[in-house]
Write a protein that holds these residues in place. Structure first.
Motif, mmCIF file in Angstrom:
data_model
loop_
_atom_site.group_PDB
_atom_site.id
_atom_site.type_symbol
_atom_site.label_atom_id
_atom_site.label_comp_id
_atom_site.label_asym_id
_atom_site.label_seq_id
_atom_site.Cartn_x
_atom_site.Cartn_y
_atom_site.Cartn_z
ATOM 1 N N TYR A 1 -10.502 3.542 -2.234
ATOM 2 C CA TYR A 1 -9.503 2.848 -3.055
ATOM 3 C C TYR A 1 -8.320 2.423 -2.199
ATOM 4 C CZ TYR A 1 -11.746 4.590 -7.309
ATOM 5 O OH TYR A 1 -12.647 4.849 -8.311
ATOM 6 N N GLN B 1 -15.795 6.700 -3.805
ATOM 7 C CA GLN B 1 -15.422 5.304 -3.602
ATOM 8 C C GLN B 1 -14.081 5.211 -2.876
ATOM 9 O OE1 GLN B 1 -15.226 1.126 -5.984
ATOM 10 N NE2 GLN B 1 -15.149 2.949 -7.236
ATOM 11 N N GLY C 1 -4.079 4.507 4.628
ATOM 12 C CA GLY C 1 -5.017 5.399 3.943
ATOM 13 C C GLY C 1 -5.872 6.132 4.951
ATOM 14 N N LEU C 2 -6.058 7.408 4.695
ATOM 15 C CA LEU C 2 -6.923 8.216 5.561
ATOM 16 C C LEU C 2 -8.192 8.553 4.788
ATOM 17 C CD1 LEU C 2 -7.689 10.120 7.871
ATOM 18 C CD2 LEU C 2 -6.241 11.845 6.808
ATOM 19 N N ILE C 3 -9.331 8.151 5.317
ATOM 20 C CA ILE C 3 -10.612 8.491 4.700
ATOM 21 C C ILE C 3 -11.236 9.596 5.539
ATOM 22 C CG2 ILE C 3 -12.841 7.636 3.890
ATOM 23 C CD1 ILE C 3 -10.563 6.033 2.636
ATOM 24 N N GLN D 1 0.878 -1.188 0.000
ATOM 25 C CA GLN D 1 0.000 0.000 0.000
ATOM 26 C C GLN D 1 0.905 1.224 0.000
ATOM 27 O OE1 GLN D 1 -3.252 -0.154 2.804
ATOM 28 N NE2 GLN D 1 -3.476 2.068 2.802
ATOM 29 N N ASN E 1 0.592 4.452 0.287
ATOM 30 C CA ASN E 1 0.508 5.521 1.290
ATOM 31 C C ASN E 1 0.649 4.969 2.711
ATOM 32 O OD1 ASN E 1 -1.949 4.252 1.233
ATOM 33 N ND2 ASN E 1 -3.199 6.091 1.076
HETATM 34 O O1 LIG Z 1 -5.933 5.118 0.743
HETATM 35 C C1 LIG Z 1 -6.771 6.002 0.505
HETATM 36 C C2 LIG Z 1 -6.569 7.322 0.889
HETATM 37 C C3 LIG Z 1 -7.551 8.252 0.579
HETATM 38 N N1 LIG Z 1 -8.689 7.892 -0.062
HETATM 39 C C4 LIG Z 1 -9.739 8.871 -0.342
HETATM 40 C C5 LIG Z 1 -10.470 9.267 0.928
HETATM 41 C C6 LIG Z 1 -9.864 10.563 1.317
HETATM 42 O O2 LIG Z 1 -10.764 11.357 2.055
HETATM 43 C C7 LIG Z 1 -9.528 11.153 -0.052
HETATM 44 C C8 LIG Z 1 -8.413 12.152 0.004
HETATM 45 O O3 LIG Z 1 -7.341 11.605 0.720
HETATM 46 P P1 LIG Z 1 -6.143 12.481 1.286
HETATM 47 O O4 LIG Z 1 -6.647 13.788 1.772
HETATM 48 O O5 LIG Z 1 -5.331 11.636 2.187
HETATM 49 O O6 LIG Z 1 -5.325 12.658 -0.087
HETATM 50 P P2 LIG Z 1 -4.654 13.901 -0.751
HETATM 51 O O7 LIG Z 1 -3.604 13.357 -1.619
HETATM 52 O O8 LIG Z 1 -4.257 14.897 0.291
HETATM 53 O O9 LIG Z 1 -5.839 14.397 -1.662
HETATM 54 P P3 LIG Z 1 -6.895 15.611 -1.521
HETATM 55 O O10 LIG Z 1 -6.297 16.714 -2.315
HETATM 56 O O11 LIG Z 1 -8.156 15.044 -2.140
HETATM 57 O O12 LIG Z 1 -7.076 15.914 -0.062
HETATM 58 O O13 LIG Z 1 -9.141 10.034 -0.851
HETATM 59 C C9 LIG Z 1 -8.895 6.571 -0.436
HETATM 60 O O14 LIG Z 1 -9.912 6.203 -1.020
HETATM 61 N N2 LIG Z 1 -7.930 5.671 -0.129
#
Ligand SMILES: O=c1ccn([C@H]2C[C@H](O)[C@@H](COP(=O)(O)OP(=O)(O)OP(=O)(O)O)O2)c(=O)[nH]1
Length: 144
Positions: A93, A91, A79-81, A74, A76
């Protein structure tokens, strides 16, 4: 008991099950067949969108057996939802890197999640000194 409203985006994956007494982490399944070559990256759809209880976020990690069974990491780490990720098409992922050629079948349990309360609101106050002795850096207590 907390209720979670869930929308299944894939008709033929098994429904989520909370198994009392073993572990309170809940397994998640691949929502499609995925074939990956060594070195390939994919966002593997998990076939669900959820409205988390107010004040909670969800953490997704691989199952302990995921690497042994499927040869994927994985990317990351965890994963943070976010609570705000709650639309019908939000969805979940699993971002996955294949370390070998591999096939993941729809319905395979590839990761697991739990919900966690948000941390309290934080404020940062800059200071000249923290007023404590240094503990010492990474590995400063030695190997054994
Ligand atoms: O493993 C993961 C991580 C995140 N998410 C979804 C849910 C989460 O709320 C969203 C955004 O994640 P995050 O804020 O960690 O990602 P980012 O790269 O900072 O994107 P963003 O610009 O959308 O905040 O993506 C998943 O489906 N799976």
């Amino acid at each position: 008991m907390e209720k979670i409203r869930i929308k299944y985006l894939c008709e033929d994956i098994e429904r989520l099950k909370y198994i009392d007494g073993k572990s309170d982490w809940i397994d998640l399944r691949a929502a499609e067949d995925v074939e990956m070559k060594a070195g390939e990256f994919r966002l593997i759809p998990l076939g669900i969108a959820m409205e988390l209880p107010r004040g909670y976020e969800a953490h997704v990690i691989p199952r302990s057996s995921t690497y042994k069974n499927f040869g994927i990491l994985q990317t990351n780490s965890m994963g943070l939802i976010d609570e705000s990720y709650c639309g019908d098409n939000d969805q979940w992922y699993m971002p996955a890197l294949a370390m070998r050629d591999t096939v993941i079948r729809k319905n395979d349990r590839i990761c697991q999640f739990r919900i966690m309360k948000h941390q309290p609101q934080l404020e940062f106050e800059a200071v000249d000194t923290l007023g404590h002795e240094d503990r010492g850096g990474l590995g400063s207590t030695g190997k054994q």
